[in-house]
Design a protein around this motif. Structure first.
Motif, mmCIF file in Angstrom:
data_model
loop_
_atom_site.group_PDB
_atom_site.id
_atom_site.type_symbol
_atom_site.label_atom_id
_atom_site.label_comp_id
_atom_site.label_asym_id
_atom_site.label_seq_id
_atom_site.Cartn_x
_atom_site.Cartn_y
_atom_site.Cartn_z
ATOM 1 N N ASP A 107 0.884 -1.270 -0.125
ATOM 2 C CA ASP A 107 0.121 -0.025 0.090
ATOM 3 C C ASP A 107 0.758 1.241 0.070
ATOM 4 O OD1 ASP A 107 -2.177 1.717 0.269
ATOM 5 O OD2 ASP A 107 -2.349 1.516 2.317
ATOM 6 N N GLY A 108 1.054 1.863 -1.047
ATOM 7 C CA GLY A 108 2.090 2.928 -1.465
ATOM 8 C C GLY A 108 3.435 2.493 -1.021
ATOM 9 N N ASP A 109 4.143 3.078 -0.053
ATOM 10 C CA ASP A 109 5.414 2.334 0.188
ATOM 11 C C ASP A 109 5.838 1.809 1.503
ATOM 12 O OD1 ASP A 109 4.935 4.676 1.908
ATOM 13 O OD2 ASP A 109 6.781 5.944 1.498
ATOM 14 N N GLU A 110 4.388 1.130 1.645
ATOM 15 C CA GLU A 110 4.337 0.268 2.957
ATOM 16 C C GLU A 110 3.885 -1.103 2.487
ATOM 17 O OE1 GLU A 110 3.668 3.135 6.694
ATOM 18 O OE2 GLU A 110 1.785 2.562 5.474
ATOM 19 N N TRP A 111 4.131 -2.421 3.386
ATOM 20 C CA TRP A 111 3.777 -3.646 3.569
ATOM 21 C C TRP A 111 2.594 -3.471 4.629
ATOM 22 C CZ3 TRP A 111 4.523 -6.780 -0.428
ATOM 23 C CH2 TRP A 111 5.818 -6.586 -1.141
ATOM 24 N N VAL A 112 1.419 -4.160 4.391
ATOM 25 C CA VAL A 112 0.276 -4.317 5.329
ATOM 26 C C VAL A 112 0.403 -5.700 5.530
ATOM 27 C CG1 VAL A 112 -2.002 -3.779 5.874
ATOM 28 C CG2 VAL A 112 -0.657 -2.221 4.337
ATOM 29 N N ILE A 113 0.663 -6.084 6.609
ATOM 30 C CA ILE A 113 0.480 -7.688 6.787
ATOM 31 C C ILE A 113 -0.794 -7.968 8.042
ATOM 32 C CG2 ILE A 113 2.019 -9.568 7.872
ATOM 33 C CD1 ILE A 113 4.373 -7.676 7.618
ATOM 34 N N ILE A 127 10.704 -7.731 7.551
ATOM 35 C CA ILE A 127 10.986 -7.498 9.048
ATOM 36 C C ILE A 127 10.135 -6.652 9.761
ATOM 37 C CG2 ILE A 127 12.937 -6.326 10.603
ATOM 38 C CD1 ILE A 127 14.840 -7.029 8.364
ATOM 39 N N VAL A 128 9.489 -7.171 11.069
ATOM 40 C CA VAL A 128 8.345 -6.438 11.578
ATOM 41 C C VAL A 128 9.092 -6.153 12.900
ATOM 42 C CG1 VAL A 128 6.180 -6.416 12.436
ATOM 43 C CG2 VAL A 128 6.642 -7.503 10.538
ATOM 44 N N THR A 146 5.146 -2.545 16.883
ATOM 45 C CA THR A 146 4.302 -1.934 15.566
ATOM 46 C C THR A 146 2.878 -2.375 15.837
ATOM 47 O OG1 THR A 146 6.162 -2.751 14.087
ATOM 48 C CG2 THR A 146 4.134 -1.937 13.038
ATOM 49 N N PRO A 147 2.206 -1.133 15.618
ATOM 50 C CA PRO A 147 0.783 -1.104 15.924
ATOM 51 C C PRO A 147 0.177 -2.346 15.106
ATOM 52 C CG PRO A 147 1.305 1.085 15.363
ATOM 53 C CD PRO A 147 2.510 0.123 15.147
ATOM 54 N N GLY A 148 -0.891 -3.152 15.679
ATOM 55 C CA GLY A 148 -1.504 -4.267 14.942
ATOM 56 C C GLY A 148 -0.942 -5.668 15.317
ATOM 57 N N LEU A 149 0.464 -5.704 15.951
ATOM 58 C CA LEU A 149 1.154 -6.894 16.130
ATOM 59 C C LEU A 149 0.894 -7.153 17.423
ATOM 60 C CD1 LEU A 149 3.619 -8.793 15.399
ATOM 61 C CD2 LEU A 149 5.147 -7.108 16.669
ATOM 62 N N LYS A 150 0.077 -8.241 17.830
ATOM 63 C CA LYS A 150 -0.368 -8.600 19.104
ATOM 64 C C LYS A 150 0.380 -9.981 19.500
ATOM 65 C CE LYS A 150 -4.468 -6.067 18.285
ATOM 66 N NZ LYS A 150 -5.266 -6.427 17.134
ATOM 67 N N ILE A 175 0.799 -15.554 17.819
ATOM 68 C CA ILE A 175 0.852 -14.171 17.379
ATOM 69 C C ILE A 175 -0.161 -13.782 16.318
ATOM 70 C CG2 ILE A 175 2.414 -12.197 16.459
ATOM 71 C CD1 ILE A 175 4.616 -13.995 17.180
ATOM 72 N N ARG A 176 -0.850 -12.233 16.389
ATOM 73 C CA ARG A 176 -1.754 -11.753 15.480
ATOM 74 C C ARG A 176 -1.050 -10.774 14.697
ATOM 75 N NH1 ARG A 176 -6.695 -14.326 14.090
ATOM 76 N NH2 ARG A 176 -6.236 -12.731 12.428
ATOM 77 N N PHE A 177 -1.198 -10.623 13.281
ATOM 78 C CA PHE A 177 -0.830 -9.369 12.708
ATOM 79 C C PHE A 177 -2.400 -8.944 11.801
ATOM 80 C CE2 PHE A 177 3.755 -10.321 12.029
ATOM 81 C CZ PHE A 177 3.882 -11.564 12.733
ATOM 82 N N ASP A 178 -2.540 -7.579 12.632
ATOM 83 C CA ASP A 178 -3.698 -7.048 12.202
ATOM 84 C C ASP A 178 -3.503 -5.950 11.638
ATOM 85 O OD1 ASP A 178 -5.486 -9.469 12.992
ATOM 86 O OD2 ASP A 178 -5.505 -8.577 14.966
ATOM 87 N N GLY A 179 -3.511 -5.916 10.289
ATOM 88 C CA GLY A 179 -3.022 -4.584 9.514
ATOM 89 C C GLY A 179 -1.747 -3.991 9.854
ATOM 90 N N VAL A 180 -0.733 -4.878 10.181
ATOM 91 C CA VAL A 180 0.390 -4.286 10.498
ATOM 92 C C VAL A 180 1.159 -3.700 9.540
ATOM 93 C CG1 VAL A 180 2.814 -5.128 11.369
ATOM 94 C CG2 VAL A 180 0.879 -6.208 12.394
ATOM 95 N N ARG A 181 1.660 -2.424 9.731
ATOM 96 C CA ARG A 181 2.252 -1.726 8.687
ATOM 97 C C ARG A 181 3.914 -1.229 8.781
ATOM 98 N NH1 ARG A 181 -0.676 1.560 4.847
ATOM 99 N NH2 ARG A 181 -2.739 0.832 4.960
ATOM 100 N N VAL A 182 4.500 -1.754 7.901
ATOM 101 C CA VAL A 182 6.092 -1.633 7.780
ATOM 102 C C VAL A 182 6.311 -1.161 6.632
ATOM 103 C CG1 VAL A 182 6.592 -3.379 9.492
ATOM 104 C CG2 VAL A 182 6.550 -3.789 7.139
ATOM 105 N N PRO A 183 7.543 -0.075 6.489
ATOM 106 C CA PRO A 183 8.176 0.371 5.368
ATOM 107 C C PRO A 183 8.577 -0.600 4.285
ATOM 108 C CG PRO A 183 9.183 1.143 7.324
ATOM 109 C CD PRO A 183 8.333 0.222 7.741
ATOM 110 N N GLU A 184 8.348 -0.312 2.951
ATOM 111 C CA GLU A 184 8.746 -1.188 2.116
ATOM 112 C C GLU A 184 10.167 -1.738 2.164
ATOM 113 O OE1 GLU A 184 8.351 0.291 -1.711
ATOM 114 O OE2 GLU A 184 9.324 2.188 -1.377
ATOM 115 N N GLU A 185 10.955 -0.782 3.007
ATOM 116 C CA GLU A 185 12.405 -1.261 2.761
ATOM 117 C C GLU A 185 12.600 -2.428 3.987
ATOM 118 O OE1 GLU A 185 11.684 1.844 3.220
ATOM 119 O OE2 GLU A 185 12.532 2.793 5.002
ATOM 120 N N ASN A 186 11.573 -2.710 4.677
ATOM 121 C CA ASN A 186 11.640 -3.969 5.361
ATOM 122 C C ASN A 186 11.577 -5.228 4.990
ATOM 123 O OD1 ASN A 186 11.683 -1.966 7.409
ATOM 124 N ND2 ASN A 186 10.655 -3.111 9.035
#
Ligand SMILES: Cc1cc2nc3c(=O)[nH]c(=O)nc-3n(C[C@H](O)[C@H](O)[C@H](O)COP(=O)(O)OP(=O)(O)OC[C@H]3O[C@@H](n4cnc5c(N)ncnc54)[C@H](O)[C@@H]3O)c2cc1C
Length: 405
Positions: free
Chosen positions: A151-157, A193-194, A198-202, A222-233
């Motif tokens: 999503d743009g310059d991010e990954w949404v997991i 890499i998360v 990071t918000p959404g990582l539970k 672990i739950r990943f709910d809409g976890v956003r990290v930059p594309e360089e991860n």
């Protein structure tokens, strides 16, 4: 094939053995039967390992390790495996060791600076998050359901993982997620890499499990709910997660084999000492043929395992994937170390189950090895597939009952 270890490997292993005997085992004995090893004890042991130049031998010098060749580092891993604390002390502990290798293999310069080097120094700890519950990826990793979308310059997991070792304590998670639904199942996953927090990582829970030894390693859901990290991860190329994981897993399986053969070796040595001292039925238990034959079988199997691992490591050092050989090592070693530790426990009588000796912890710990890094059956599947590759019908010969009527 050379079974003989090089001078460098032997010298390193001898120094590691001395360190484990003189420094690590006395600390382990203080903690046995107690709770988790305190962080300050780990830090102190690491400092001592560093001062003896016995720290992270498998990592390149430029990243804070000793730059020892993979084949030469194996006997060091075996010595480290003789105590549950030693891999932590000498920074060859899973899963951080495998994650260091992955970052070395696939990381960009800035990822290595940000994640690898502090990980080697012990300032960070990490997790590798692949296995999923229910119909997700497990023994069959192609079934990975966790997704990562751009999503743009991010990954949404988004996804659900479990049995992530270190999950409750990790500073970052190397996460396997599906990034391309249309690719071949082995082709469409990526490593990302998360960072912890990071918000959404539970972290939902640390899963209660067999083998709560002095390292008190946690395995988390672990739950990943809409976890956003930059594309360089993204770690390595997009959709190449399985290829990179495979490169990590080959050597990691062999290092696991060596740590566990060290564990089995120490268990047998403890049992040999116990049975030599303990008397019954007119003399030392060690003199009974029923005991000696089982020790002989365990020693023979361990020798075979060590030889197999060295052969597979030679192949890997030559640039071959050695997939079949690694599967053979993993399956065979997991079974013979479990059997050896079980034998050692038996011959120590009640003391084998007591926590004054290290064997009870080893016994609980070793059971996982037939499941983690691929269950026995999955490795046998790989070996059998190869065995059936070039079946020649002519080999059957002129068996009348198999021919045409
Ligand atoms: C202590 C521990 C630590 C772990 N750490 C991590 C970690 O850090 N990160 C991570 O991602 N995962 C981790 N795992 C998970 C581990 O990798 C998986 O347990 C393993 O890959 C098997 O997956 P599963 O448990 O889902 O088994 P399943 O897929 O549910 O399989 C169950 C059983 O079915 C049998 N089976 C499966 N396929 C076949 C077949 N083709 N033929 C015959 N029998 C078969 C096997 O006996 C197998 O054990 C850990 C597990 C444990 C126990």
């Amino acid at each position: 094939m050379e079974y003989q270890d090089s001078e460098r490997a032997t010298e390193l292993a001898e120094r590691a053995r001395e360190f484990v005997d003189e420094v690590v085992i006395p600390r382990e004995r203080e903690l046995e039967g107690g709770t988790k090893v305190p962080d300050d004890v780990v830090a102190d042991l690491r400092e001592k390992a560093q001062s003896r130049n016995l720290y992270a031998p498998q990592i390149a010098e430029e990243h804070g390790g000793m730059g020892v060749d993979f084949r030469d580092v194996l006997p060091f891993f075996e010595e480290a495996g003789r105590s549950l604390l030693a891999p932590l002390a000498m920074r060859v502990d899973a899963p951080d060791q495998g994650n260091m290798h992955t970052l070395e293999l696939a990381g960009t310069e800035s990822q290595r600076e940000r994640w690898l080097e502090p990980l080697v120094r012990g300032e960070l700890t990490s997790a590798f998050s692949m296995t999923e519950p229910r119909q997700g990826g497990g023994a069959d990793p192609k079934m990975i359901k966790t997704t990562a979308e751009k999503d743009g310059d991010e990954w949404v997991i988004d996804g659900h993982k479990w049995w992530t070792t270190n999950g409750g304590e990790a500073d970052f998670f190397i996460t396997l997620a599906r990034t391309n639904q249309d690719a071949h199942p082995y082709g469409g996953c990526s490593l990302i890499i998360v960072p912890e927090g990071t918000p959404g990582l539970k972290i939902k829970r640390d899963i209660p499990h067999l083998g709560d030894d002095i390292t008190s390693t946690v395995h988390s859901e672990i739950r990943f709910d809409g976890v956003r990290v930059p594309e360089e991860n993204l770690l390595g190329a997009e959709d190449e997660g399985f290829t990179i994981a495979q490169k990590r897993l080959g050597p990691a399986r062999l290092t696991h084999c060596m740590r566990y053969s060290g564990m089995a070796d120490r268990a047998l040595n403890v049992a040999k000492a116990y049975t030599s001292e303990r008397e019954g039925f007119g003399g030392p238990i060690a003199d009974k043929q029923g005991v000696r034959f089982e020790i002989a079988e365990a020693e023979t199997n361990l020798h075979a395992a060590r030889a197999m691992v060295r052969h597979a490591a030679d192949e890997i050092s030559r640039g071959n994937e050695a997939r079949i050989e690694v599967s053979m090592c993993k399956y065979f070693t997991a079974n013979v170390v479990e059997e050896a530790i079980n034998t050692a426990l038996q011959f120590c009588g009640a003391s084998g189950l007591g926590k004054d000796l290290p064997i009870a912890d080893f016994y609980e710990n070793v059971r996982q090895f037939r499941i983690v890094d691929g269950p026995d059956e999955v490795h046998k599947r790989v070996i059998a597939r190869n065995a059936y590759e070039d079946v020649d019908p002519e080999e059957l010969g002129p068996l009348p009952t198999f021919g045409e009527d």
